[in-house]
Design a protein around this motif. Structure first.
Motif, short mmCIF file in Angstrom:
data_model
loop_
_atom_site.label_atom_id
_atom_site.label_comp_id
_atom_site.label_asym_id
_atom_site.label_seq_id
_atom_site.Cartn_x
_atom_site.Cartn_y
_atom_site.Cartn_z
N VAL B 79 0.09 -23.50 -20.06
CA VAL B 79 0.67 -23.03 -18.41
C VAL B 79 0.14 -23.04 -17.98
CG1 VAL B 79 2.48 -23.44 -16.76
CG2 VAL B 79 3.38 -24.71 -18.59
N GLY B 80 -1.00 -22.92 -17.16
CA GLY B 80 -1.64 -21.88 -17.35
C GLY B 80 -1.25 -21.22 -15.76
N MET B 81 -1.52 -19.78 -15.24
CA MET B 81 -1.14 -18.65 -13.77
C MET B 81 -2.33 -18.51 -13.01
SD MET B 81 2.15 -17.88 -12.29
CE MET B 81 3.42 -19.05 -10.84
N VAL B 82 -3.14 -18.78 -11.95
CA VAL B 82 -4.06 -18.66 -11.47
C VAL B 82 -3.47 -17.49 -10.06
CG1 VAL B 82 -5.42 -18.36 -9.79
CG2 VAL B 82 -5.43 -19.87 -11.63
N PHE B 83 -3.10 -16.19 -9.74
CA PHE B 83 -2.21 -15.64 -8.88
C PHE B 83 -3.51 -15.40 -7.83
CE2 PHE B 83 -1.02 -14.89 -13.38
CZ PHE B 83 0.12 -14.63 -12.93
N GLN B 84 -2.55 -15.61 -6.61
CA GLN B 84 -3.24 -14.50 -4.94
C GLN B 84 -4.12 -13.76 -5.51
OE1 GLN B 84 -0.45 -14.88 -1.80
NE2 GLN B 84 -1.85 -14.20 -0.17
N GLN B 85 -4.21 -12.26 -6.09
CA GLN B 85 -4.21 -11.78 -6.06
C GLN B 85 -5.35 -11.60 -7.43
OE1 GLN B 85 -4.87 -9.31 -3.51
NE2 GLN B 85 -3.05 -10.54 -2.52
N PHE B 86 -5.26 -12.72 -8.31
CA PHE B 86 -6.03 -12.37 -9.09
C PHE B 86 -5.57 -12.07 -10.35
CE2 PHE B 86 -9.46 -10.96 -6.22
CZ PHE B 86 -9.21 -11.67 -4.76
N ASN B 87 -4.90 -10.75 -10.59
CA ASN B 87 -4.74 -10.09 -11.36
C ASN B 87 -4.93 -9.37 -12.82
OD1 ASN B 87 -2.60 -9.93 -9.52
ND2 ASN B 87 -1.04 -10.78 -10.59
N LEU B 88 -6.30 -9.88 -12.72
CA LEU B 88 -7.32 -9.38 -13.96
C LEU B 88 -6.37 -7.87 -14.31
CD1 LEU B 88 -10.82 -10.83 -12.91
CD2 LEU B 88 -9.00 -11.59 -14.83
N PHE B 89 -6.84 -7.94 -15.56
CA PHE B 89 -6.81 -6.84 -16.69
C PHE B 89 -7.87 -5.97 -16.32
CE2 PHE B 89 -4.55 -10.02 -19.41
CZ PHE B 89 -3.63 -10.09 -19.04
N PRO B 90 -7.68 -4.61 -15.21
CA PRO B 90 -8.48 -3.52 -15.21
C PRO B 90 -9.53 -2.64 -16.04
CG PRO B 90 -6.68 -3.08 -14.34
CD PRO B 90 -6.31 -4.38 -14.72
N HIS B 91 -8.43 -2.65 -17.07
CA HIS B 91 -9.37 -1.84 -18.09
C HIS B 91 -10.05 -2.50 -18.89
CE1 HIS B 91 -5.67 -3.93 -20.02
NE2 HIS B 91 -5.68 -3.10 -20.70
N ARG B 92 -10.28 -3.87 -18.87
CA ARG B 92 -10.91 -4.66 -19.94
C ARG B 92 -12.33 -5.55 -19.21
NH1 ARG B 92 -9.82 -7.12 -24.68
NH2 ARG B 92 -7.65 -6.06 -26.00
N SER B 165 -6.91 -17.23 -0.85
CA SER B 165 -5.86 -16.63 0.01
C SER B 165 -6.42 -15.53 1.07
CB SER B 165 -4.16 -16.54 0.58
OG SER B 165 -3.67 -17.62 0.66
N ALA B 166 -6.48 -14.53 -0.68
CA ALA B 166 -7.06 -12.79 -0.54
C ALA B 166 -8.34 -12.73 -0.76
CB ALA B 166 -6.52 -12.43 -1.68
N LEU B 167 -9.06 -14.02 0.24
CA LEU B 167 -10.93 -13.77 -0.12
C LEU B 167 -11.64 -14.07 1.05
CD1 LEU B 167 -11.54 -16.63 -3.06
CD2 LEU B 167 -11.21 -13.63 -3.44
N ASP B 168 -12.19 -12.89 1.26
CA ASP B 168 -13.66 -13.50 2.56
C ASP B 168 -13.83 -14.46 2.05
OD1 ASP B 168 -13.31 -10.73 2.71
OD2 ASP B 168 -14.87 -10.40 1.96
#
Ligand SMILES: Nc1ncnc2c1ncn2[C@@H]1O[C@H](COP(=O)(O)OP(=O)(O)OP(=O)(O)O)[C@@H](O)[C@H]1O
Ligand SMILES: [Mg+2]
Lengths: 218, 240
Positions: B79-92, B165-168
């Protein structure tokens, strides 16, 4: 009141010998502190009471009592109560390590808690267990974030290690004290000792900022 | 594929979901609408148990996932999930964000995982950004990497919580295009969004949630042209 530079210089090799001991005990105490601090810090953030409560008792006890008293408990207390005799190196490293472990635990805890909730949610949504999410996502980020306070902790530890001079461990302050009491020139010798500590702490902070740069994320 | 029965969720005294029942079929695209605070995110997050439902049942692929014994970590892999704030791992880097879960959870060989990740980056239009860190990417690019990261686990369904929603404004369409392509390929999708154009064009079915209950459900056609319910009309009045 003048500073006898000659006295300092002639005794410099002896001070440096003490400084090496200071470095060695600080190094091992920091390793022990890091090890304890990592587990206790994670334990402090745990949902499980069995981990959380002992962790927080340890932190409370260590932070609420003087380091010098902790050193005396290990070095003088254990032999008289349990007949456990630790030599001054072992007692010193243990006391310093256990002490800094509590402070490092707090650094680790706040580092973990400073990572945005979205990170653990993203990791869990991919199917990672809590442990895997910690290992691959939270701790690597927390580690970078706590480097500056950890560096600060090394410097504090380096200076606090002078307290083990009270249990006859021949580190920098102890050696300085020996010369001072033999020559009666306390002012010069303790200035010399202070100067060597200054060099050690300066070197440590350089090392820390190098490590920070090395692990920086763009 | 997903079946929800009488789902309730309370946060303390706050009763957020008040008996939601719904079914999502294979390859269906369902868009969830509702005003802020109506419980859309909570509903979506209950589906992969990022929020623990207070009561009710949810089945995924005929497995009861609200069962406390269910292996939720295994189920979430599908079950994939995509978040409003992306939540990428910033150290990778982008590619390491994508390969992490396949390597560590499915034991995919790093080289093979990397190849798959490169294909996914191509697919979301970021073939040249593999070695960029999240901080070096725009919001729209980060969200596309986040979609690729979720796809890398080869999920059977994708959940999107207000992905634009968080995008320009100028970056919204690049993300919606990726989602549109995904829908065309037959991916099962549940999407919370305020993008009415997307809902009208891509959704097979719309669900309107208000104050924790489903007040209207139907095809975009029914919904936009023959809304019956007063609350639906009020919602459409506000949003269009
Ligand atoms: N973890 C939480 N603890 C307490 N209350 C929460 C929590 N998460 C959500 N809520 C509350 O539940 C209600 C529904 O929230 P939810 O995020 O599901 O709304 P939403 O429909 O997604 O709104 P939005 O469009 O603003 O994202 C809100 O009143 C919110 O404050
Ligand atoms: Mg929401």
């Amino acid at each position: 009141m003048n500073v006898n530079l000659n006295l300092i210089i002639t005794n410099l090799p002896f001070l440096i010998k003490g400084a090496l001991t200071t470095i060695v005990i600080t190094f091992f105490a920091f390793l022990l502190g890091l090890f304890l601090g990592l587990f206790v810090g994670i334990g402090r953030t745990s949902k499980i009471k069995l981990f959380r409560i002992p962790s927080s008792l340890y932190v409370q006890f260590i932070r609420g009592t003087p380091l010098l008293v902790q050193i005396f408990i290990l070095y003088f207390g254990l032999p008289s109560a349990f007949n456990i005799n630790l030599n001054s190196y072992v007692a010193g490293i243990l006391a310093l390590g256990i002490n800094s472990g509590a402070y490092i635990a707090e650094i680790v805890r706040s580092g973990i808690q400073s990572i945005d909730r979205g990170q653990i949610e993203a990791a869990r949504s991919l199917g990672m267990t809590h442990a895997k999410a910690m290992q691959y996502v939270i701790l690597p980020q927390a580690f970078r974030r706590i480097l500056p306070p950890l560096g600060n902790e090394i410097i504090i530890l380096l200076k606090d290690s002078s307290l083990v001079s009270t249990i006859a461990l021949p580190e920098l302050l102890f050696n300085g004290k020996l010369v001072a009491s033999r020559t009666y020139d306390y002012f010069s010798m303790y200035l010399g000792v202070a100067f060597v500590y200054l060099i050690l702490t300066w070197a440590a902070s350089q090392l820390v900022s190098y490590i920070e740069r090395r692990f920086a994320i763009p | 594929m997903i079946k929800v029965k009488d789902l309730h969720k309370k946060f303390g005294d706050l009763h957020v979901l008040k008996g939601i029942s719904a079914e999502i079929k294979q390859s269906e695209v369902v868009v969830i609408l509702g005003v802020s605070g109506s419980g859309k995110s909570t509903f979506l997050r209950c589906i992969n148990r990022l929020e623990e439902p207070t009561s009710g049942q949810i089945w995924f692929d005929n497995k009861l996932i609200t069962d406390p014994e269910a292996d939720i970590n295994r189920i979430r892999q599908h079950v994939g999930m995509v978040f409003q704030q992306f939540n990428l791992f910033p150290h990778r880097t982008a590619i390491d964000n994508i390969t992490l879960a396949p390597i560590k959870l499915k034991g995919v060989e790093p080289l093979i995982a990397r190849k798959l990740a490169e294909e996914l980056l191509q697919k979301v239009g970021l073939g040249d950004k593999a070695d960029y860190y999240p901080s070096q990417l725009s919001g729209g690019q980060q969200q596309r990497v986040a979609i690729a990261r979720a796809l890398a686990m080869e999920p059977q369904v994708m959940l999107f919580d207000e992905p634009t929603s968080a995008l320009d404004p100028e970056m919204i369409s690049e993300v919606l295009n990726v989602m549109r392509d995904l829908a065309k390929e037959g991916m099962t999708m549940v999407v919370v969004t305020h993008e009415m154009g997307f809902a009208r064009e891509v959704a097979d079915r719309l669900i309107l949630i208000d104050k924790g209950v489903i007040v209207e459900e139907g095809t975009p056609e029914d919904f936009f042209n023959n809304a019956q319910n007063e609350r639906t009309k009020a919602f459409l009045g506000k949003i269009l």
